[in-house]
Design a protein around this motif. Structure first.
Motif, mmCIF file in Angstrom:
data_model
loop_
_atom_site.group_PDB
_atom_site.id
_atom_site.type_symbol
_atom_site.label_atom_id
_atom_site.label_comp_id
_atom_site.label_asym_id
_atom_site.label_seq_id
_atom_site.Cartn_x
_atom_site.Cartn_y
_atom_site.Cartn_z
ATOM 1 N N VAL A 165 19.081 50.996 -35.904
ATOM 2 C CA VAL A 165 18.731 52.350 -35.497
ATOM 3 C C VAL A 165 17.413 52.756 -36.133
ATOM 4 O O VAL A 165 17.203 52.554 -37.331
ATOM 5 C CB VAL A 165 19.836 53.350 -35.921
ATOM 6 N N GLY A 166 16.525 53.341 -35.314
ATOM 7 C CA GLY A 166 15.282 53.931 -35.798
ATOM 8 C C GLY A 166 15.267 55.400 -35.422
ATOM 9 O O GLY A 166 15.794 55.784 -34.381
ATOM 10 N N ILE A 167 14.674 56.226 -36.281
ATOM 11 C CA ILE A 167 14.667 57.673 -36.047
ATOM 12 C C ILE A 167 13.229 58.162 -36.063
ATOM 13 O O ILE A 167 12.482 57.874 -37.008
ATOM 14 C CB ILE A 167 15.498 58.397 -37.121
ATOM 15 N N ILE A 168 12.850 58.914 -35.020
ATOM 16 C CA ILE A 168 11.498 59.446 -34.912
ATOM 17 C C ILE A 168 11.573 60.974 -34.831
ATOM 18 O O ILE A 168 12.249 61.513 -33.968
ATOM 19 C CB ILE A 168 10.781 58.897 -33.663
ATOM 20 N N PHE A 192 17.114 65.994 -27.660
ATOM 21 C CA PHE A 192 16.648 64.696 -28.176
ATOM 22 C C PHE A 192 16.717 63.635 -27.092
ATOM 23 O O PHE A 192 17.236 63.866 -26.007
ATOM 24 C CB PHE A 192 17.482 64.264 -29.392
ATOM 25 N N GLY A 193 16.187 62.466 -27.427
ATOM 26 C CA GLY A 193 16.238 61.331 -26.522
ATOM 27 C C GLY A 193 16.684 60.093 -27.269
ATOM 28 O O GLY A 193 16.488 59.982 -28.479
ATOM 29 N N PHE A 225 16.095 56.893 -31.881
ATOM 30 C CA PHE A 225 16.435 58.301 -31.682
ATOM 31 C C PHE A 225 15.152 59.112 -31.812
ATOM 32 O O PHE A 225 14.425 58.968 -32.790
ATOM 33 C CB PHE A 225 17.449 58.742 -32.743
ATOM 34 N N MET A 226 14.869 59.976 -30.819
ATOM 35 C CA MET A 226 13.649 60.794 -30.834
ATOM 36 C C MET A 226 14.031 62.263 -30.751
ATOM 37 O O MET A 226 14.623 62.699 -29.764
ATOM 38 C CB MET A 226 12.759 60.426 -29.653
ATOM 39 N N ALA A 227 13.685 63.020 -31.786
ATOM 40 C CA ALA A 227 14.009 64.450 -31.815
ATOM 41 C C ALA A 227 13.027 65.224 -30.947
ATOM 42 O O ALA A 227 11.866 64.835 -30.800
ATOM 43 C CB ALA A 227 13.967 64.961 -33.243
ATOM 44 N N ARG A 228 13.503 66.325 -30.376
ATOM 45 C CA ARG A 228 12.687 67.249 -29.594
ATOM 46 C C ARG A 228 12.746 68.624 -30.260
ATOM 47 O O ARG A 228 13.609 68.864 -31.112
ATOM 48 C CB ARG A 228 13.218 67.337 -28.167
ATOM 49 N N PRO A 229 11.872 69.552 -29.864
ATOM 50 C CA PRO A 229 11.817 70.859 -30.548
ATOM 51 C C PRO A 229 13.146 71.612 -30.601
ATOM 52 O O PRO A 229 13.459 72.244 -31.613
ATOM 53 C CB PRO A 229 10.785 71.643 -29.734
ATOM 54 N N ASP A 230 13.957 71.542 -29.563
ATOM 55 C CA ASP A 230 15.228 72.272 -29.559
ATOM 56 C C ASP A 230 16.253 71.691 -30.531
ATOM 57 O O ASP A 230 17.259 72.331 -30.831
ATOM 58 C CB ASP A 230 15.826 72.299 -28.148
ATOM 59 N N PHE A 231 15.997 70.491 -31.045
ATOM 60 C CA PHE A 231 16.917 69.863 -31.998
ATOM 61 C C PHE A 231 16.973 70.664 -33.300
ATOM 62 O O PHE A 231 17.998 70.697 -33.965
ATOM 63 C CB PHE A 231 16.474 68.417 -32.274
ATOM 64 N N LEU A 232 15.879 71.331 -33.645
ATOM 65 C CA LEU A 232 15.817 72.105 -34.885
ATOM 66 C C LEU A 232 16.757 73.308 -34.861
ATOM 67 O O LEU A 232 17.159 73.805 -35.913
ATOM 68 C CB LEU A 232 14.387 72.599 -35.135
ATOM 69 N N GLU A 282 26.895 70.651 -34.439
ATOM 70 C CA GLU A 282 26.431 70.553 -33.054
ATOM 71 C C GLU A 282 25.604 69.291 -32.845
ATOM 72 O O GLU A 282 25.712 68.644 -31.800
ATOM 73 C CB GLU A 282 25.607 71.786 -32.691
ATOM 74 N N MET A 283 24.776 68.948 -33.845
ATOM 75 C CA MET A 283 23.983 67.712 -33.765
ATOM 76 C C MET A 283 24.908 66.517 -33.596
ATOM 77 O O MET A 283 24.719 65.676 -32.720
ATOM 78 C CB MET A 283 23.179 67.500 -35.054
ATOM 79 N N GLU A 284 25.901 66.455 -34.468
ATOM 80 C CA GLU A 284 26.834 65.330 -34.451
ATOM 81 C C GLU A 284 27.557 65.238 -33.110
ATOM 82 O O GLU A 284 27.663 64.158 -32.523
ATOM 83 C CB GLU A 284 27.831 65.498 -35.599
ATOM 84 N N GLU A 285 28.034 66.352 -32.632
ATOM 85 C CA GLU A 285 28.759 66.390 -31.366
ATOM 86 C C GLU A 285 27.882 65.907 -30.205
ATOM 87 O O GLU A 285 28.316 65.097 -29.376
ATOM 88 C CB GLU A 285 29.224 67.825 -31.120
ATOM 89 N N LYS A 286 26.638 66.389 -30.135
ATOM 90 C CA LYS A 286 25.733 66.016 -29.047
ATOM 91 C C LYS A 286 25.360 64.540 -29.116
ATOM 92 O O LYS A 286 25.336 63.844 -28.103
ATOM 93 C CB LYS A 286 24.476 66.869 -29.076
ATOM 94 N N ILE A 287 25.031 64.059 -30.313
ATOM 95 C CA ILE A 287 24.648 62.647 -30.467
ATOM 96 C C ILE A 287 25.794 61.736 -30.063
ATOM 97 O O ILE A 287 25.604 60.758 -29.335
ATOM 98 C CB ILE A 287 24.173 62.366 -31.912
ATOM 99 N N ILE A 288 26.998 62.048 -30.498
ATOM 100 C CA ILE A 288 28.155 61.218 -30.160
ATOM 101 C C ILE A 288 28.417 61.237 -28.655
ATOM 102 O O ILE A 288 28.680 60.189 -28.059
ATOM 103 C CB ILE A 288 29.396 61.683 -30.947
ATOM 104 N N SER A 289 28.302 62.409 -28.029
ATOM 105 C CA SER A 289 28.554 62.475 -26.586
ATOM 106 C C SER A 289 27.514 61.679 -25.801
ATOM 107 O O SER A 289 27.847 61.009 -24.824
ATOM 108 C CB SER A 289 28.598 63.925 -26.105
ATOM 109 N N VAL A 290 26.251 61.723 -26.251
ATOM 110 C CA VAL A 290 25.212 60.946 -25.564
ATOM 111 C C VAL A 290 25.432 59.450 -25.774
ATOM 112 O O VAL A 290 25.298 58.659 -24.838
ATOM 113 C CB VAL A 290 23.803 61.377 -26.037
#
Length: 114
Positions: A44-47, A29-30, A85-92, A98-106
């Motif tokens: 926060v906006g989510i795409i 994601f980005g 927040f912009m999701a990418r294909p690998d986010f699925l 894991e989502m929560e962990e990655k988002i918090i670390s970023v």
């Protein structure tokens, strides 16, 4: 659900963040963010593009999960920022933990989370 005060709802605000915001991307994601003039609550906006999640059901599920992650940490996010927040294909491929962990670390790496 994120409170209305913390949601980036206006299209012009999302476009402003997308064009002028500071970007940070990882494989899944980005995140783009921009400082507002006022020191009010962060928004926060989510795409989630159709390109990565064909059905509305899947797109909305991803948005709900990401909203929940931001909701749990909204009081720790630095005030006065607009975040997209912009999701990418690998986010699925990620599980919720894991989502929560990655988002918090970023968010910590970008210094948006205290």
């Amino acid at each position: 659900m994120l409170p209305k005060l913390n949601r980036l709802t206006q299209e012009k605000d999302v476009k402003r963040v997308m064009t002028k915001g500071r970007a940070f991307f990882v494989k899944e994601f980005g995140i783009k963010s921009i400082r507002k003039q006022s020191n009010l609550l962060s928004k926060v906006g989510i795409i989630v593009p159709k390109k990565i999640a064909r059905t509305a059901v899947l797109r909305n599920r991803i948005k709900r999960q990401v909203r929940h992650i931001f909701l749990k940490r909204i009081d720790q996010i630095q005030p006065g920022y607009d975040i997209v927040f912009m999701a990418r294909p690998d986010f699925l491929k990620l599980k919720f933990d894991e989502m929560e962990e990655k988002i918090i670390s970023v968010l910590k790496r970008v210094k948006l989370l205290s």
